[in-house]
Design a protein around this motif. Structure first.
Motif: not given
Ligand code: B12
Lengths: 474, 214
Positions: A352, B105-106, B150
C-alpha cells in the motif's frame, strides 16, 4: 484501440454528480491557504472562515473550461505524450520511503535507488514516462531533495517526468529547472513539460503546502493532477458511492481553483481512493473495491471532459508473489480498460504505497506490456482478416511457413520479457520464480543502460541553478 | 442495581455513546456507587471488546466506538468522583498522544489511542501538527508517564527526535517514557534518537506500554 469500458450508467453518473454538488453547496470545503480563500471570495462564492460553499453553476462552468487533453512535452520530442482522449500513460510508483529487496528485507531508499528506477523506466518499452518522486531518497537532505530528484530524471532519461508540489518554493524550483531544460519559461508556458501531484486532505480539505504548489504550476501553465485519496471507512464513508462523492467534491473544488488562477490551465482528475482494512486500519489497495474506484473515476473524468489519473500496479503484498501479481493485474487492467489516462504507480509499488521493489518493477513492466497489448484490441483490416492465406493453406496443413505468418506474428503477439514459457526441463534447470527472474533482469537492464546525451550547455545551466539554490537552502 | 451495570457494559460493547452518557447520569441521580459503576460497567465493557478484538471477532469501528462510549460515559462519573472529593479510579497509566509538528496524518494515531484506551490506559490525544511544548504541557497537566508521538512522513520523523531533545534541554527526560511510531519509522530510528520504545502496530503498542509501566 478498444472502446473504453463504462461501469456506470448515465443516470448513475448524474446521481453522483448531484450528490457531489450537494456536498459542495451544503457542506463546503475547507481551504487553509488565504490566497485561495481570496480567489473564491472574488468569484462570489460564500466563504465562512476557511470554509467555502460553492455554487453549482460556478463549479460546473469552471470545470467546463479545463482542457479535455493536452500535450506534455519531453526533451526528446519522440517522447511527447498526449494526456487525455484514448491514451494511457504508464510510469513508476510515487513517494515510497522504503525498498524491499528480493528476499523481502526492508531498507530506506537512497538516491542510487532513485537513479536506478529512472533508468529502468527510461529503458522500458512499456512505460511512457520516468514518473516523479519514484522513491523517497533519504540519504539526500530534504531541503534540496526535490532538485536531486529532478536532476535524476533530466540526466538519466529524455522522457517526460514530474516535478515537486510541496509548497510554492519547491514547485518554483521544479518549474525553473524544467524551463532551463526546454529553453525558457515562455516556451514551457506554451508547451507544458511538467506535471505535479496535488492532494486534497480528505475529508473535504486542502492545505497550504499543496495549494502553494497548485498556484505555482497554474501560474506557469504547467499541468496539475488534483487527486483525492479517500480511505473508504476511515477518511470517508464505508460505501463506494459515498466515498466516490467525497472524492469527486474534493477534486472538482481543486480543479475549480486551478481554473480560477489560470483559465484553461491543464489539470488532471485524480483518484487514489481505496478501502480501510478494518482489522488494522491500514490502507488496502489491491482489491476489487479499489478497481471500482479507479473505473468510476475514469468515467467521471470523461463526464467532466478532463483527463484522468488513477490505478497502477497496486498491491498490499510485501514481495513479488502470487498476490502481488493478481492484485496488480486487477488494478492496472481496470485502469487501462476503463480509460484512465495518467497511470501513476504503474510499476514497483508494494505494501500500500509504503515500498518500492525492483523485482516488482519488472513484474509490473510485464503486466503493463500485456495490458497495453490487450487494449490495442483486434486489428480488423483486410490483411489481418487473412482470407488469402486461409484459402491458400486450405483445410489441413499449417501456417508456420507462410509469409503472412512471418510478417504478422511480431505485431500481433506481445513478446513477454519476464514470463516463463519454457518446457518443463528448460524451466527446471534453474527453477527460477518471477521474483528471481526479475532480480536478474533489472540488474542487467541497469548495467546496460546508456543515458541519452544532454546538451552540455543546458546541463551546465541546470548545475549552476541547483548549486546556487542549494547554497541558499542548506 | 447490577442490572444497570450490565446495561452500561452492553452500551459500551454496542458503541452507543448516547446511552453510555444517559446511564452515567442515571448512576449519579440514583446515588449508586460510582467506582463500582466504572469497574463493573465501563471497564468490563471495554475489556470484553478488547478480548473480541484479540480473537479477530471485533473490527476497528467496533473497538473505536466502544472506546468513545466508554471515555465519554466514564468521564462523567470521574468528574463526579472528583467533585465529591472521592478517590480517583485507578487507570493502568496516563499517556499523552499526538502527531508531530508538520504532520497531519491521524488515522494511525487515533487507532493507537482507541486500542490503548480499550486496554485500560488513560489516553490524552492532543491532535495533529503538535510541537514538543504541547506534548510536554499536556503531560505535565495530567501527570502522564508516557508520551507517544506519531509521524507518517520521512520529513517529519526528525520532529520525534526534537521532542526528545526538548525534554533533555528542559532537564525532564527521565520524567517520561517516550514512544514513537508511524509508517516510515523503525526500531533503528528509535535507537538513533534514543526513544524508549518503538512498535509497528497499535496492537504492539499496548504490549509496549504495559512493559514500560511494569
Ligand atoms: C491517508 C494518507 C494521507 C491522508 C491523511 C488523512 C488523515 N486524516 O490521516 C492525506 C491525504 C491527508 C495525506 C497527506 C499527505 N501525505 Co499521506 N498518506 C496516507 C496513506 C495512504 C495512509 C496513511 C494511513 O492513515 N494509514 C493507516 C494507518 C492505520 O496506518 P499508520 O498511520 O501507519 O498507523 C499504524 C502504525 O504506523 C502505528 N502507529 C501510528 N502512529 C503511531 C504512534 C505510536 C506512538 C505508535 C507506538 C504506533 C503508531 O499504529 C497504526 C495502526 O497499526 C499513506 C500511505 C500508507 N499506506 O501508509 C500516505 C503517506 C504516508 N503520505 C505520504 C505523503 C507524501 C503525503 C503528503 C506529503 C502529500 C501526498 N503526496 O499525499 C501529504 C502530507 C500532509 C502532511 N503535512 O502531513 C507518503 C509519505 C512518504 C514519505 N516520504 O514519508 C505516503 C507513504 C504515501 C506515498 N507513498 O507517497 N496522506
Amino acid at each position: 484501440m478498444l472502446p473504453k469500458y463504462d461501469i456506470l450508467t448515465d443516470e448513475q453518473i448524474q446521481t453522483i454528480h448531484d450528490n457531489t454538488m450537494r456536498i459542495l453547496q451544503e457542506v463546503g470545503v475547507e481551504f487553509s491557504y488565504e490566497p485561495a480563500i481570496e480567489i473564491f471570495r472574488k468569484h462570489g462564492q460564500k466563504v465562512d472562515g476557511h470554509r467555502v460553499y460553492f455554487d453549482r453553476e460556478f463549479v460546473e462552468e469552471m470545470v467546463e473550461g479545463a482542457p479535455s487533453e493536452f500535450t506534455l512535452h519531453a526533451r526528446n520530442p519522440e517522447h511527447n505524450l498526449i494526456c487525455g482522449g484514448n491514451n494511457t500513460i504508464f510510469m513508476p510508483g510515487y513517494g515510497a520511503p522504503f525498498i524491499h529487496d528480493v528476499d523481502g528485507n526492508r531498507r530506506n531508499a537512497t538516491i542510487q535507488d532513485y537513479d536506478n528506477f529512472v533508468k529502468l523506466a527510461g529503458a522500458s518499452k512499456n512505460l511512457h514516462m520516468t514518473g516523479g518522486n519514484v522513491v523517497e531518497p533519504q540519504d539526500v537532505p530534504d531541503e534540496t531533495r526535490h532538485m536531486s530528484m529532478m536532476y535524476s530524471h533530466i540526466t538519466n532519461s529524455d522522457k517526460c517526468f514530474m516535478g515537486s508540489a510541496s509548497g510554492y518554493e519547491k514547485a518554483k524550483d521544479s518549474i525553473e529547472i524544467t524551463a532551463l531544460l526546454h529553453g525558457g519559461l515562455d516556451v514551457i508556458k506554451e508547451n507544458p513539460a511538467l506535471v505535479c501531484l496535488v492532494n486534497s486532505v480528505t475529508p473535504l480539505k486542502f492545505d497550504d503546502r499543496m495549494l502553494g504548489g497548485l498556484m505555482a504550476y497554474a501560474e506557469a501553465g504547467q499541468a496539475t493532477i488534483i487527486a483525492s485519496l479517500v480511505m473508504s471507512g476511515s477518511t470517508g464513508p464505508a460505501t463506494i458511492a459515498g466515498a466516490l462523492s467525497v472524492q469527486n467534491a474534493e477534486v472538482l473544488a481543486g480543479i475549480t481553483l486551478g481554473q480560477c488562477i489560470n483559465p484553461g490551465t491543464p489539470v488532471i482528475y485524480g483518484s487514489t481512493s481505496a478501502i480501510t482494512d478494518m482489522a488494522s486500519g491500514a490502507l488496502a489497495i489491491g482489491n476489487p473495491e479499489c478497481a471500482l474506484f479507479i473505473s468510476a473515476s475514469a468515467q467521471l473524468a470523461r463526464f467532466y471532459g478532463v483527463p484522468s489519473r488513477g490505478g497502477g500496479g497496486l498491491t498490499d503484498s510485501k514481495i513479488v508473489d502470487a498476490q502481488s501479481g493478481y492484485e496488480s493485474m486487477m488494478t492496472l487492467f481496470a485502469a487501462s480498460a476503463t480509460g484512465i489516462n495518467f497511470v501513476l504507480h504503474s510499476a514497483g509499488i508494494l505494501q500500500y504505497y509504503m515500498a518500492m521493489s525492483f523485482e516488482k518493477f519488472m513484474q509490473d513492466d510485464e503486466i503493463a506490456g500485456m495490458v497495453s497489448r490487450y487494449i490495442k484490441g483486434i486489428d480488423m483490416t483486410e490483411d489481418k482478416l487473412a482470407f488469402d492465406v486461409i484459402s491458400k493453406v486450405g483445410p489441413g496443413g499449417h501456417y508456420l511457413t507462410q509469409k503472412h505468418t512471418r510478417k504478422n506474428f511480431k505485431v500481433e503477439f506481445y513478446k513477454p520479457s519476464l514470463s516463463d514459457r519454457q518446457s518443463y526441463d528448460g524451466w527446471a534447470n534453474n527453477k527460477l520464480t518471477a521474483n528471481q527472474r526479475g532480480n536478474q533482469k533489472w540488474q542487467d537492464v541497469v548495467e546496460n543502460y546508456v543515458s541519452p546525451v544532454l546538451d552540455p550547455d543546458v546541463k551546465q545551466k541546470i548545475d549552476e541553478y541547483i548549486a546556487k539554490r542549494s547554497k541558499e537552502l542548506l | 442495581m447490577s442490572i444497570i451495570f450490565d446495561e452500561i457494559k452492553e452500551a459500551v460493547i454496542d458503541g452507543d455513546e448516547d446511552l453510555a452518557v444517559e446511564l452515567a447520569e442515571k448512576v449519579i441521580a440514583e446515588g449508586l456507587d460510582l467506582v463500582e459503576a466504572i469497574e463493573k460497567g465501563y471497564i468490563k465493557g471495554i475489556e470484553e471488546v478488547g478480548a473480541s478484538w484479540k480473537t479477530g471477532e471485533a473490527f476497528l469501528p467496533d473497538v473505536m466506538m466502544a472506546a468513545d462510549a466508554m471515555k465519554t460515559g466514564m468521564g462523567i462519573l470521574e468528574a463526579e468522583l472528583a467533585a465529591q472529593g472521592g478517590k480517583e479510579h485507578e487507570d493502568k497509566g496516563k499517556i499523552v498522544l499526538g502527531t508531530v509538528e508538520g504532520d497531519i496524518h491521524d488515522i494511525g494515531k487515533n487507532i493507537v489511542g482507541a486500542l490503548l484506551t480499550a486496554a485500560g490506559f488513560k489516553v490524552y490525544d492532543i491532535g495533529i501538527d503538535q510541537k514538543p511544548e504541547a506534548f510536554v504541557a499536556k503531560a505535565d497537566e495530567v501527570g502522564a508517564t508516557i508520551i507517544a508521538a506519531s509521524s507518517l512522513l520521512t520529513t517529519t520523523m526528525r520532529a520525534q527526535g526534537e521532542l526528545i531533545e526538548y525534554l533533555k534541554e528542559k532537564g525532564i527526560r527521565d520524567k517520561y517514557k517516550v514512544i514513537i511510531g508511524g509508517g516510515p519509522t523503525s526500531q533503528k530510528w528509535a535507537n538513533e534518537i534514543k526513544a524508549d520504545g518503538w512498535v509497528e502496530t497499535a496492537d504492539e503498542a499496548i504490549v509496549l506500554c504495559k512493559e514500560l509501566l511494569a
